[in-house]
Design a protein around this motif. Structure first.
Motif, PDB file in Angstrom:
ATOM      1  N   THR A  71     -23.588  30.093  -5.615  1.00 43.09           N
ATOM      2  CA  THR A  71     -24.465  31.253  -5.503  1.00 43.09           C
ATOM      3  C   THR A  71     -24.504  31.689  -4.045  1.00 43.09           C
ATOM      4  O   THR A  71     -23.810  31.125  -3.197  1.00 43.09           O
ATOM      5  N   PHE A  72     -25.328  32.710  -3.748  1.00 49.03           N
ATOM      6  CA  PHE A  72     -25.537  33.110  -2.359  1.00 49.03           C
ATOM      7  C   PHE A  72     -26.556  32.148  -1.762  1.00 49.03           C
ATOM      8  O   PHE A  72     -27.759  32.342  -1.868  1.00 49.03           O
ATOM      9  N   SER A  73     -26.067  31.103  -1.141  1.00 50.50           N
ATOM     10  CA  SER A  73     -26.948  29.993  -0.767  1.00 50.50           C
ATOM     11  C   SER A  73     -27.361  29.971   0.696  1.00 50.50           C
ATOM     12  O   SER A  73     -28.277  29.237   1.072  1.00 50.50           O
ATOM     13  N   LYS A  74     -26.711  30.771   1.538  1.00 49.76           N
ATOM     14  CA  LYS A  74     -27.076  30.767   2.957  1.00 49.76           C
ATOM     15  C   LYS A  74     -27.259  32.176   3.514  1.00 49.76           C
ATOM     16  O   LYS A  74     -27.104  32.389   4.720  1.00 49.76           O
ATOM     17  N   GLU A  75     -27.618  33.101   2.646  1.00 44.15           N
ATOM     18  CA  GLU A  75     -27.898  34.451   3.111  1.00 44.15           C
ATOM     19  C   GLU A  75     -29.291  34.489   3.746  1.00 44.15           C
ATOM     20  O   GLU A  75     -30.199  33.777   3.318  1.00 44.15           O
ATOM     21  N   ASP A  76     -29.452  35.318   4.764  1.00 47.99           N
ATOM     22  CA  ASP A  76     -30.763  35.458   5.403  1.00 47.99           C
ATOM     23  C   ASP A  76     -31.593  36.469   4.613  1.00 47.99           C
ATOM     24  O   ASP A  76     -31.819  37.608   5.027  1.00 47.99           O
ATOM     25  N   ASN A  77     -32.049  35.987   3.471  1.00 48.26           N
ATOM     26  CA  ASN A  77     -32.738  36.832   2.505  1.00 48.26           C
ATOM     27  C   ASN A  77     -33.707  35.950   1.727  1.00 48.26           C
ATOM     28  O   ASN A  77     -33.328  34.876   1.265  1.00 48.26           O
ATOM     29  N   PHE A  78     -34.948  36.380   1.590  1.00 49.93           N
ATOM     30  CA  PHE A  78     -35.958  35.555   0.917  1.00 49.93           C
ATOM     31  C   PHE A  78     -35.559  35.261  -0.530  1.00 49.93           C
ATOM     32  O   PHE A  78     -35.633  34.118  -0.985  1.00 49.93           O
ATOM     33  N   GLY A  79     -35.152  36.291  -1.262  1.00 48.85           N
ATOM     34  CA  GLY A  79     -34.816  36.116  -2.670  1.00 48.85           C
ATOM     35  C   GLY A  79     -33.648  35.181  -2.874  1.00 48.85           C
ATOM     36  O   GLY A  79     -33.672  34.317  -3.765  1.00 48.85           O
ATOM     37  N   ALA A  80     -32.600  35.328  -2.066  1.00 52.92           N
ATOM     38  CA  ALA A  80     -31.414  34.486  -2.205  1.00 52.92           C
ATOM     39  C   ALA A  80     -31.764  33.017  -1.993  1.00 52.92           C
ATOM     40  O   ALA A  80     -31.342  32.142  -2.750  1.00 52.92           O
ATOM     41  N   GLN A 115     -19.380  30.528   1.865  1.00 53.39           N
ATOM     42  CA  GLN A 115     -20.311  31.623   2.113  1.00 53.39           C
ATOM     43  C   GLN A 115     -19.598  32.962   2.303  1.00 53.39           C
ATOM     44  O   GLN A 115     -18.432  33.023   2.693  1.00 53.39           O
ATOM     45  N   LEU A 116     -20.342  34.015   2.013  1.00 50.14           N
ATOM     46  CA  LEU A 116     -19.870  35.362   2.301  1.00 50.14           C
ATOM     47  C   LEU A 116     -19.684  35.505   3.807  1.00 50.14           C
ATOM     48  O   LEU A 116     -20.417  34.904   4.595  1.00 50.14           O
ATOM     49  N   SER A 117     -18.703  36.289   4.211  1.00 48.57           N
ATOM     50  CA  SER A 117     -18.536  36.539   5.639  1.00 48.57           C
ATOM     51  C   SER A 117     -19.715  37.362   6.146  1.00 48.57           C
ATOM     52  O   SER A 117     -20.293  38.152   5.394  1.00 48.57           O
ATOM     53  N   PRO A 118     -20.118  37.186   7.412  1.00 50.67           N
ATOM     54  CA  PRO A 118     -21.291  37.905   7.939  1.00 50.67           C
ATOM     55  C   PRO A 118     -21.095  39.417   7.884  1.00 50.67           C
ATOM     56  O   PRO A 118     -19.974  39.919   8.023  1.00 50.67           O
ATOM     57  N   VAL A 119     -22.190  40.112   7.674  1.00 52.11           N
ATOM     58  CA  VAL A 119     -22.154  41.582   7.718  1.00 52.11           C
ATOM     59  C   VAL A 119     -22.038  42.004   9.176  1.00 52.11           C
ATOM     60  O   VAL A 119     -22.762  41.506  10.036  1.00 52.11           O
ATOM     61  N   ARG A 120     -21.111  42.916   9.441  1.00 48.50           N
ATOM     62  CA  ARG A 120     -20.956  43.392  10.816  1.00 48.50           C
ATOM     63  C   ARG A 120     -22.167  44.230  11.206  1.00 48.50           C
ATOM     64  O   ARG A 120     -22.603  45.106  10.472  1.00 48.50           O
ATOM     65  N   THR A 121     -22.703  43.930  12.368  1.00 44.60           N
ATOM     66  CA  THR A 121     -23.871  44.664  12.828  1.00 44.60           C
ATOM     67  C   THR A 121     -23.844  44.767  14.338  1.00 44.60           C
ATOM     68  O   THR A 121     -23.128  44.024  15.023  1.00 44.60           O
ATOM     69  N   ILE A 147     -27.422  44.452  19.306  1.00 48.30           N
ATOM     70  CA  ILE A 147     -28.881  44.528  19.409  1.00 48.30           C
ATOM     71  C   ILE A 147     -29.533  44.044  18.121  1.00 48.30           C
ATOM     72  O   ILE A 147     -30.531  43.314  18.144  1.00 48.30           O
ATOM     73  N   ASN A 148     -28.962  44.438  16.988  1.00 46.03           N
ATOM     74  CA  ASN A 148     -29.500  43.983  15.698  1.00 46.03           C
ATOM     75  C   ASN A 148     -29.392  42.475  15.553  1.00 46.03           C
ATOM     76  O   ASN A 148     -30.286  41.827  15.000  1.00 46.03           O
ATOM     77  N   LYS A 149     -28.289  41.909  16.034  1.00 46.11           N
ATOM     78  CA  LYS A 149     -28.131  40.454  15.981  1.00 46.11           C
ATOM     79  C   LYS A 149     -29.223  39.750  16.777  1.00 46.11           C
ATOM     80  O   LYS A 149     -29.770  38.726  16.345  1.00 46.11           O
ATOM     81  N   LEU A 150     -29.545  40.302  17.954  1.00 42.03           N
ATOM     82  CA  LEU A 150     -30.607  39.720  18.767  1.00 42.03           C
ATOM     83  C   LEU A 150     -31.950  39.817  18.056  1.00 42.03           C
ATOM     84  O   LEU A 150     -32.734  38.863  18.039  1.00 42.03           O
ATOM     85  N   LEU A 151     -32.217  40.976  17.452  1.00 43.39           N
ATOM     86  CA  LEU A 151     -33.486  41.171  16.747  1.00 43.39           C
ATOM     87  C   LEU A 151     -33.616  40.231  15.551  1.00 43.39           C
ATOM     88  O   LEU A 151     -34.712  39.806  15.191  1.00 43.39           O
ATOM     89  N   GLN A 152     -32.472  39.918  14.919  1.00 43.50           N
ATOM     90  CA  GLN A 152     -32.483  39.086  13.715  1.00 43.50           C
ATOM     91  C   GLN A 152     -32.448  37.589  14.025  1.00 43.50           C
ATOM     92  O   GLN A 152     -32.571  36.763  13.110  1.00 43.50           O
ATOM     93  N   TYR A 153     -32.289  37.226  15.295  1.00 43.08           N
ATOM     94  CA  TYR A 153     -32.082  35.828  15.660  1.00 43.08           C
ATOM     95  C   TYR A 153     -33.231  34.931  15.186  1.00 43.08           C
ATOM     96  O   TYR A 153     -33.009  33.892  14.563  1.00 43.08           O
ATOM     97  N   TYR A 154     -34.479  35.324  15.483  1.00 48.07           N
ATOM     98  CA  TYR A 154     -35.617  34.464  15.135  1.00 48.07           C
ATOM     99  C   TYR A 154     -35.800  34.355  13.626  1.00 48.07           C
ATOM    100  O   TYR A 154     -36.122  33.277  13.111  1.00 48.07           O
ATOM    101  N   GLN A 155     -35.554  35.459  12.909  1.00 48.71           N
ATOM    102  CA  GLN A 155     -35.673  35.385  11.453  1.00 48.71           C
ATOM    103  C   GLN A 155     -34.606  34.461  10.881  1.00 48.71           C
ATOM    104  O   GLN A 155     -34.864  33.701   9.942  1.00 48.71           O
TER     105      GLN A 155
END
Length: 352
Positions: free
Chosen positions: A7-16, A40-46, A49-57
């Protein structure tokens, strides 16, 4: 039995994360030895700045997996070829839940992997609550190979009635509609502790994947008029009368849902937990006319009136539903029927 889950086991998503936890926990409770296939799915390109914002989450999701599911992972497969050459040895392989059969998502790895293309024909495979994420199958290129692979499954279940139709009409295969695995567990105390009534608030909680300023304005105006706190989760944009919480741990995400008075969201799993926690809510689509999975769930539980299609209708809907008491005694009967049917499918499929 030894069971491997894909399954999607390491996505940064609450539902997954929570659906993976729930299915693993359910199978364990049934007495099985479970592992999760770590590819795992390959990371979404972003943007950087978005990567920095998403770091703590991202760190919060890592913490959740470390505490709750990391011990079930197989070794990490670095490539599809490695998985094909040396798949984990199990009695049964389960794919699901989540949109594991949506090629628009799985193209980040390989769509056929999620139909167990890496297993030998003799391997026993089933799906649990797999979702296509749309109402018709449009990828003609994948059609023949997916049909061939689905014919190797000993039992197929999907999360939405649209999935049953796709299996029948596109792949000439029978499928059973079951509930999302998050419904299989009756409580989440192990993650967020026991419910405490004194922690209940008068807050309005707003959690949306896709930002909609018109919706935000409606919610902000209503909250101001009612003198209620308006909480925005995973949001960096401060709007009038709002409190932003840009980073949220998984247990606190659950707490924000179960201790708020009203929740407004386009997230399928946020709506699931509103229902499980007996909360008042308004469900909205991320994109207009694309809310099949939420609508399907609400229809099954006779909660369709809690769906709002757009910002224009929200002003009236929020006044209509904000203080409405949902008869969760009736809803719980429907949830239990759905849960019983799903467990019956899972038990029969495993012991077939």
């Amino acid at each position: 039995m030894k069971i491997s889950i894909l399954t999607f086991s390491k996505e940064d998503n609450f539902g997954a994360n929570l659906q993976c936890y729930a299915l693993t926990k359910t199978l364990q409770n049934m007495g099985h030895n479970v592992n999760i296939i770590d590819i795992q799915l390959s990371p979404v390109r972003t943007h950087f700045i978005n990567k920095l914002l998403q770091y703590y989450q991202h760190q919060y999701f890592l913490q959740f997996r470390k505490k709750n599911i990391n011990k079930y992972f197989t070794h990490k497969y670095k490539s599809i070829e490695e998985l094909k050459d040396n798949p984990p040895k199990s009695d049964i392989y389960i794919v699901g839940s989540d949109q594991v059969w949506n090629p628009n998502i799985t193209k980040r790895l390989d769509p056929l992997i999620y139909f167990f293309s890496f297993l030998p024909p003799s391997a026993t495979r089933i799906s649990y609550a797999a979702s296509f994420g749309f109402s018709i199958w449009e990828n003609k290129e994948l059609l023949p190979k997916v049909s061939e692979l689905l014919n190797l499954f000993s039992a197929i279940s999907v999360r939405e009635k649209e999935g049953v139709n796709i299996c029948k009409e596109s792949f000439n295969t029978e499928a059973t509609e079951v509930c999302d695995p998050t419904f299989l567990l009756t409580n989440y105390d192990e993650i967020c502790g026991e419910y405490k009534k004194e922690k209940e608030t008068d807050n309005i909680l707003y959690f949306k994947f896709i930002r909609n300023k018109n919706v935000e304005n409606v919610v902000a105006n209503y909250a101001k008029a009612q003198n209620q706190k308006y909480i925005k989760l995973l949001d960096f944009h401060k709007t009038p009368n709002s409190v932003i919480r840009p980073y949220v741990k998984v247990d606190k995400w659950l707490d924000n849902i179960r201790y708020s008075k009203l929740i407004i969201s386009d997230s399928f799993h946020c709506i699931v937990f509103c229902i499980l926690f007996h909360k008042n809510f308004i469900a909205m689509p991320s994109v207009e006319n694309r809310a099949g999975r939420i609508l399907n769930l609400l229809q099954k539980l006779n909660l369709s009136e809690h769906f709002c299609p757009n910002a224009i209708d929200l002003s009236q809907k929020i006044k209509q539903l904000a203080n409405k008491k949902i008869n969760y005694q009736v809803t719980e009967i429907l949830i239990q029927e759905m849960r019983d049917k799903s467990m019956k499918f899972l038990t029969k499929a495993l012991y077939k």
